[in-house]
Write an enzyme that holds these catalytic residues in place. Sequence first.
Site, PDB file in Angstrom:
ATOM      1  N   ASP A  22       0.957  -1.365  -0.007  1.00 35.18           N
ATOM      2  CA  ASP A  22       0.008  -0.104   0.195  1.00 35.18           C
ATOM      3  C   ASP A  22       0.770   1.056   0.286  1.00 35.18           C
ATOM      4  OD1 ASP A  22      -1.739   1.933   0.082  1.00 35.18           O
ATOM      5  OD2 ASP A  22      -2.378   0.494   1.948  1.00 35.18           O
ATOM      6  N   GLN A  23       0.989   1.876  -1.540  1.00 37.06           N
ATOM      7  CA  GLN A  23       1.073   3.563  -1.096  1.00 37.06           C
ATOM      8  C   GLN A  23       2.669   3.442  -1.351  1.00 37.06           C
ATOM      9  OE1 GLN A  23      -0.816   6.511   1.341  1.00 37.06           O
ATOM     10  NE2 GLN A  23       0.664   7.256   2.353  1.00 37.06           N
ATOM     11  N   CYS A  26      -6.824   4.747  -2.548  1.00 45.31           N
ATOM     12  CA  CYS A  26      -6.944   3.290  -2.098  1.00 45.31           C
ATOM     13  C   CYS A  26      -7.900   2.950  -2.422  1.00 45.31           C
ATOM     14  CB  CYS A  26      -6.564   3.112  -0.359  1.00 45.31           C
ATOM     15  SG  CYS A  26      -5.301   3.964   0.242  1.00 45.31           S
ATOM     16  N   HIS A  72     -10.187  -2.636   1.502  1.00 50.00           N
ATOM     17  CA  HIS A  72     -11.157  -1.595   1.405  1.00 50.00           C
ATOM     18  C   HIS A  72     -12.008  -1.277   0.817  1.00 50.00           C
ATOM     19  CE1 HIS A  72     -10.467   2.961   2.477  1.00 50.00           C
ATOM     20  NE2 HIS A  72     -11.882   3.032   2.871  1.00 50.00           N
ATOM     21  N   ASP A 101      -1.091  -0.251  -4.765  1.00 50.34           N
ATOM     22  CA  ASP A 101      -2.652   0.859  -5.219  1.00 50.34           C
ATOM     23  C   ASP A 101      -2.106   1.928  -5.486  1.00 50.34           C
ATOM     24  OD1 ASP A 101      -1.903   1.666  -2.307  1.00 50.34           O
ATOM     25  OD2 ASP A 101      -4.037   1.420  -1.944  1.00 50.34           O
ATOM     26  N   HIS A 102      -1.263   2.707  -5.315  1.00 50.00           N
ATOM     27  CA  HIS A 102      -0.491   4.094  -5.300  1.00 50.00           C
ATOM     28  C   HIS A 102       1.065   4.037  -5.360  1.00 50.00           C
ATOM     29  CE1 HIS A 102      -2.247   5.109  -1.351  1.00 50.00           C
ATOM     30  NE2 HIS A 102      -3.143   4.355  -1.966  1.00 50.00           N
TER      31      HIS A 102
END
Length: 505
Positions: free
Chosen positions: A12-13, A52, A102, A289-290
């Site tokens: 994540d991130q 997200c 999420h 995701d980013h």
Amino acid sequence: MKRPNILFIMADQMAAPLLPIYADSPIKMPHLAKLAEQAVVFDSAYCNSPLCAPSRFTLVSGQLPSRIGAYDNAADFPADVPTYAHYLRRLGYHTALSGKMHFCGPDQLHGYEQRLTSDIYPADYGWAVNWDAPDERPSWYHNMASVLQAGPCVRTNQLDFDEEVVFKARQYLYDHVREHADRPFCLTVSMTHPHDPYTIPRHYWDLYEGVDIPMPLNPLEQDQQDPHAQRLLKVYDLWDKPLPADKIRDARRAYFGACSYIDDNIGKLVQTLEECGLADDTLIVFSGDHGDMLGERGLWYKMHWFEMSARVPLLVHAPKRFQASRVAASVSTCDLLPTLVELAGGEVQSNLHLDGRSLLGHLQGQGGHDEVIGEYMAEGTVGPLLMIRRGAYKFVYSEDDPCLLYDLSRDPHERENLTDSPDHQTLLQALVDEARQRWDVPALRQQVLASQRRRRLVAQALAIGTLTSWDHQPLVDASQQYMRNHIDLDDLERKARYPQPAPLD
């Protein structure tokens, strides 16, 4: 032909431009580097929405946010939207998710036969964006405490979560070889690190003792920022509040440590595949995701189309099927659904809409598309913020703010907006025309506003009286665990052991 097992690992991130598989970097990730040596690595992979939930809904469905209502982190993900888990399950796969996705709304499975953990984030509508009050800063959203309090820790909410995610994922693999070895699996392991807050245990913090932590290359003053970036500074409460340089450095050091923590978990998962004799038959995909701006351009977190926020790691490790290579063309996580379905030996349904395009040609060294379409309608926006990435160029279109155009082949750090360049007016006009043809922005704006208003009303109503939670509750039947009197002891012990011992004479 036996269908391959699939292990899909998500972080994540995680900002791709900083990772050692993409650049000269002080971040220590030896397990990921080892995978990359034998993998097809995508050098220009993007999310389709830099936040997200919208990014993940697009990733699992292969459809852009505007088609499935994935507007923000409290958007309902409809249960009738097919995901890669639905497709693979139809092909006979056992589909399992350990960790974060999420999902918002009452369906918390979306085709996964089994969810091994709850989610770290809420499944309700409480985090909806409000375009009716664009100047009100949401109290629940990011502020800069995660930077100002950056440093080593003993324990965090996120460590609790990821420890469970990886433990349950490894347990799933052990259970698979003991009980379901004849059925292919698709196991998605989705960890929440290196997402802020920027803190990590001392072991990972100390990995970077004495390391020169690079500072942001291109910090901009707030009056030099584009209008969307200026709104973001206000959303996360950084406007007129400069950060101390030592805290920026601490946040980046902790983030580097969190990347190394993810890498150790990648190593544990790969080791478990090897211990269980699954490594040769399991295709490994790694993505995210980013990204995270981490102070670049004076920005933090995600929510913009700049490289640090929008570019993600992506590799496919299947050395028996695909030669190790690098792919320069721009692709996106939206492309994963058709890719996974084809890798599993299936076909997507031709009469259902799909925005993603298979990466199989790229994986086979035959080339493929070079285009990413992106949509962002969440925090910091007052209307849709849209992106086209093709060839050397990235174009960001808005009907509320001036457009942005960058030539990433000459300007990888996006320092020069080419919208006023005389040499680029023909290209700019062509991209503007394409955006207006591709999107009906006034209609999309109304679509988003209507969704926001519905969800606010529903959230306010559901907060009154008895709460019925949508958060996933993983059920465990303790009567079938460990030693129980209704199960023969010798039989239980033999079946629980891997490899199974030879029977006694």
